[in-house]
Write an enzyme that holds these catalytic residues in place. Structure first.
Site, PDB file in Angstrom:
ATOM      1  N   VAL A  77      -0.805   3.630   9.101  1.00 38.36           N
ATOM      2  CA  VAL A  77      -1.979   2.888   8.651  1.00 38.36           C
ATOM      3  C   VAL A  77      -1.720   1.424   8.974  1.00 38.36           C
ATOM      4  O   VAL A  77      -0.638   0.898   8.682  1.00 38.36           O
ATOM      5  CB  VAL A  77      -2.222   3.084   7.136  1.00 38.36           C
ATOM      6  CG1 VAL A  77      -3.406   2.254   6.663  1.00 38.36           C
ATOM      7  CG2 VAL A  77      -2.448   4.561   6.819  1.00 38.36           C
ATOM      8  N   TYR A  93       4.380   9.419  -1.278  1.00 44.33           N
ATOM      9  CA  TYR A  93       4.462  10.855  -1.027  1.00 44.33           C
ATOM     10  C   TYR A  93       4.715  11.638  -2.317  1.00 44.33           C
ATOM     11  O   TYR A  93       4.126  12.690  -2.538  1.00 44.33           O
ATOM     12  CB  TYR A  93       5.543  11.171   0.005  1.00 44.33           C
ATOM     13  CG  TYR A  93       5.259  10.607   1.385  1.00 44.33           C
ATOM     14  CD1 TYR A  93       3.961  10.573   1.898  1.00 44.33           C
ATOM     15  CD2 TYR A  93       6.281  10.116   2.172  1.00 44.33           C
ATOM     16  CE1 TYR A  93       3.699  10.062   3.156  1.00 44.33           C
ATOM     17  CE2 TYR A  93       6.031   9.608   3.437  1.00 44.33           C
ATOM     18  CZ  TYR A  93       4.737   9.580   3.924  1.00 44.33           C
ATOM     19  OH  TYR A  93       4.482   9.080   5.171  1.00 44.33           O
TER      20      TYR A  93
END
Length: 160
Positions: free
Chosen positions: A88, A132
């Site tokens: 990103v 995560y």
């Protein structure tokens, strides 16, 4: 702000390579990138694709990508989805782009009958590890990744 995800198209290859280079720079390994547009084009859009990519756009501009491939588990007897790169752009971080890409890939994994969705993260990347874990991912601490590359690969193959 609108996030739109779409399968990568052949004309995205320059953007994908730029994202790969930016990710490698972030991971302190910019000198390791030897991929070219031609190599990525063949890998993603050739006769036998080796991988697939999803492009994330924010308000119509490329803001990230996920590059993945399918693997296979003999233990489950089913395929898995392996996330090779999640990237990103700095200006799009914290806006849900990474979460949208992970959710999208999890959907692909479910739709394709995968029983696993895996990836690797550098042990110093605490932000990614927290992210995560917040998505339900767990580390596989008992496993070690091994790699044979460079001159060692043809030696192992008995061709050096």
């Amino acid at each position: 702000m609108t996030i739109h995800l779409r399968p990568a198209a052949r004309d995205d290859v320059p953007t994908i390579l730029r994202f790969v280079r930016e990710l490698a720079e972030f991971e302190r390994a910019a000198d390791k990138v030897v991929a070219t547009e031609a190599l990525l084009d063949d890998a993603l859009f050739g006769d036998q694709p080796a991988a697939y990519a999803v492009i994330a756009e924010v308000d119509g501009a490329p803001a990230g990508m996920a590059l993945y491939f399918f693997n296979f588990s003999t233990w489950t007897g089913w395929r898995g989805l392996y996330l090779e790169d999640l990237y990103v752009t700095p200006e799009a971080r914290g806006k849900g782009v990474g979460a949208a890409l992970l959710t999208h890939l999890a959907g692909i994994a479910v739709d394709r009958g995968c029983t696993r969705f895996e990836w690797a993260v550098l042990d110093w990347n605490e932000n990614a590890i927290r992210f995560y874990r917040s998505k339900g991912a767990v580390p596989m601490d008992e496993w070690r990744t091994y790699r044979v590359s460079g001159d060692a690969l043809p030696r192992l193959a008995g061709r050096a």
